[in-house]
Design an enzyme around this catalytic site. Structure first.
Site, PDB file in Angstrom:
ATOM      1  N   ILE A   1      32.273  59.309   3.650  1.00  0.00           N
ATOM      2  CA  ILE A   1      31.860  59.428   2.250  1.00  0.00           C
ATOM      3  C   ILE A   1      30.599  58.598   2.042  1.00  0.00           C
ATOM      4  O   ILE A   1      30.593  57.379   2.273  1.00  0.00           O
ATOM      5  CB  ILE A   1      32.971  58.952   1.296  1.00  0.00           C
TER       6      ILE A   1
ATOM      7  N   ASP B   1      42.410  39.609  -6.579  1.00  0.00           N
ATOM      8  CA  ASP B   1      42.314  39.810  -5.136  1.00  0.00           C
ATOM      9  C   ASP B   1      43.649  40.361  -4.651  1.00  0.00           C
ATOM     10  O   ASP B   1      44.682  39.683  -4.764  1.00  0.00           O
ATOM     11  CB  ASP B   1      41.999  38.476  -4.457  1.00  0.00           C
TER      12      ASP B   1
ATOM     13  N   THR C   1      28.713  56.678   0.155  1.00  0.00           N
ATOM     14  CA  THR C   1      28.433  55.736  -0.925  1.00  0.00           C
ATOM     15  C   THR C   1      27.136  55.003  -0.591  1.00  0.00           C
ATOM     16  O   THR C   1      26.623  55.096   0.525  1.00  0.00           O
ATOM     17  CB  THR C   1      29.572  54.712  -1.058  1.00  0.00           C
TER      18      THR C   1
ATOM     19  N   TYR D   1      41.709  48.419  11.665  1.00  0.00           N
ATOM     20  CA  TYR D   1      41.533  49.112  10.391  1.00  0.00           C
ATOM     21  C   TYR D   1      42.309  50.434  10.409  1.00  0.00           C
ATOM     22  O   TYR D   1      43.029  50.754   9.463  1.00  0.00           O
ATOM     23  CB  TYR D   1      40.046  49.356  10.153  1.00  0.00           C
TER      24      TYR D   1
ATOM     25  N   ASP E   1      38.974  44.324  -9.618  1.00  0.00           N
ATOM     26  CA  ASP E   1      38.165  44.072  -8.425  1.00  0.00           C
ATOM     27  C   ASP E   1      37.997  42.575  -8.256  1.00  0.00           C
ATOM     28  O   ASP E   1      38.173  41.811  -9.211  1.00  0.00           O
ATOM     29  CB  ASP E   1      36.792  44.752  -8.547  1.00  0.00           C
TER      30      ASP E   1
ATOM     31  N   LYS F   1      45.449  51.475   8.024  1.00  0.00           N
ATOM     32  CA  LYS F   1      45.407  52.668   7.186  1.00  0.00           C
ATOM     33  C   LYS F   1      46.530  53.644   7.549  1.00  0.00           C
ATOM     34  O   LYS F   1      47.073  54.331   6.672  1.00  0.00           O
ATOM     35  CB  LYS F   1      44.042  53.343   7.315  1.00  0.00           C
TER      36      LYS F   1
ATOM     37  N   ASN G   1      43.003  51.481  -4.372  1.00  0.00           N
ATOM     38  CA  ASN G   1      41.785  51.779  -3.621  1.00  0.00           C
ATOM     39  C   ASN G   1      41.233  50.585  -2.863  1.00  0.00           C
ATOM     40  O   ASN G   1      40.503  50.750  -1.885  1.00  0.00           O
ATOM     41  CB  ASN G   1      40.719  52.305  -4.596  1.00  0.00           C
TER      42      ASN G   1
END
Length: 271
Positions: free
Chosen positions: A211, A80, A213, A178, A42, A182, A107
């Site tokens: 989702i 990154d 989160t 976006y 990450d 995707k 991810n």
């Protein structure tokens, strides 16, 4: 959750990008529960602390620390995905630290700005560059770095991450860039599956919907949670564990004859 003592990934090494928090963290922990050692990648390994709900759920432990707590080996690596050299170095370091690589979960990604910033007729070149680099280019760079280590072994799993937005437009056209990025990930995944299939490597794509989160729950509230839930056939938001369950299918022998697939994890959502 896997059954107690059931470890179909015992002896495997996995790498998950964007794994410090949210869905990526759930992916990493599920892989560990299944027996894999995990490289956690990450930009900020403690980014869970940015969201109160996620910090509370994490109990102050980074994802690599949580994996170690499950009895698996782990390494936390800062990288990154928008920098090809950075992600290549992280993959190489993970292989050196954990002794190989079998499973890769791409991810890392995400949107940028508001819905209005990404209207199809007015998205700026800067916005397009940021979102495409973060999602499509980052995924390609990760797969390229990982493929060198996966090939020639007769077994491997790559899982990319698209989105509900990658196959259904939002009603007002928002988040168009976006969605386009995707959608590109889904097509790239199908192509990579064709290339790597003869070597026993499956390549599939998860496409999460709404989702909940810790970070996204606030966004859902701003957009109108009740209306969003009503657009989902199951009438509830998904959880990171819902996504992890789909990942489990794709990376274990349950999904051994599935490749080039885009698996929606969206509860039957219709944007």
């Amino acid at each position: 959750m896997p059954e107690h003592g059931h470890r179909p990934l015992e002896g495997r090494v996995a790498l998950v990008t964007g794994a410090a928090r949210g869905i990526g963290r759930a992916y990493a922990l599920r892989l560990a529960e299944l027996g894999a050692d995990v490289a956690v990648v990450d930009r900020d390994l403690r980014s869970f602390a940015e969201v109160a709900a996620e910090e509370e759920a994490a109990g102050g432990r980074s994802t690599d620390e949580a994996v170690t707590g499950l009895g698996r080996r782990a390494v936390g690596l800062t990288a990154d995905v928008t920098d090809p050299g950075s992600i290549e170095a992280a993959v190489d370091e993970a292989v050196a630290a954990l002794g190989g690589l079998d499973i890769v979960v791409c991810n890392a990604g995400g949107g940028s700005g508001s819905m209005a910033d990404s209207l199809p007729s007015s998205a700026t070149a800067e916005h397009v560059g940021t979102v495409v680099e973060r999602n499509l280019v980052g995924t390609i760079s990760t797969c390229r770095a990982a493929a060198r280590h996966l090939r020639g072994r007769g077994w491997g799993r790559i899982v990319t991450v698209s989105s509900l937005a990658g196959h259904h437009p939002f009603r007002d056209g928002g988040y168009s860039v976006y969605g386009a990025a995707k959608a590109g990930i889904a097509m790239y995944t199908r192509s990579l599956a064709q290339e790597l299939g003869p070597e026993g490597i499956t390549v599939n794509c998860l496409a999460p919907g709404y989702i909940a989160t810790g970070r996204l729950s606030a966004m859902f509230d701003a957009l109108g949670s009740e209306q969003l839930r009503d657009s989902v056939a199951l009438r509830r938001f998904g959880t990171p564990d819902d996504c992890a369950g789909a990942l489990e299918f794709l990376v274990t022998d349950l999904g051994a004859y599935v490749t080039g697939a885009v698996l929606p994890v969206d509860g039957g959502a219709m944007p």
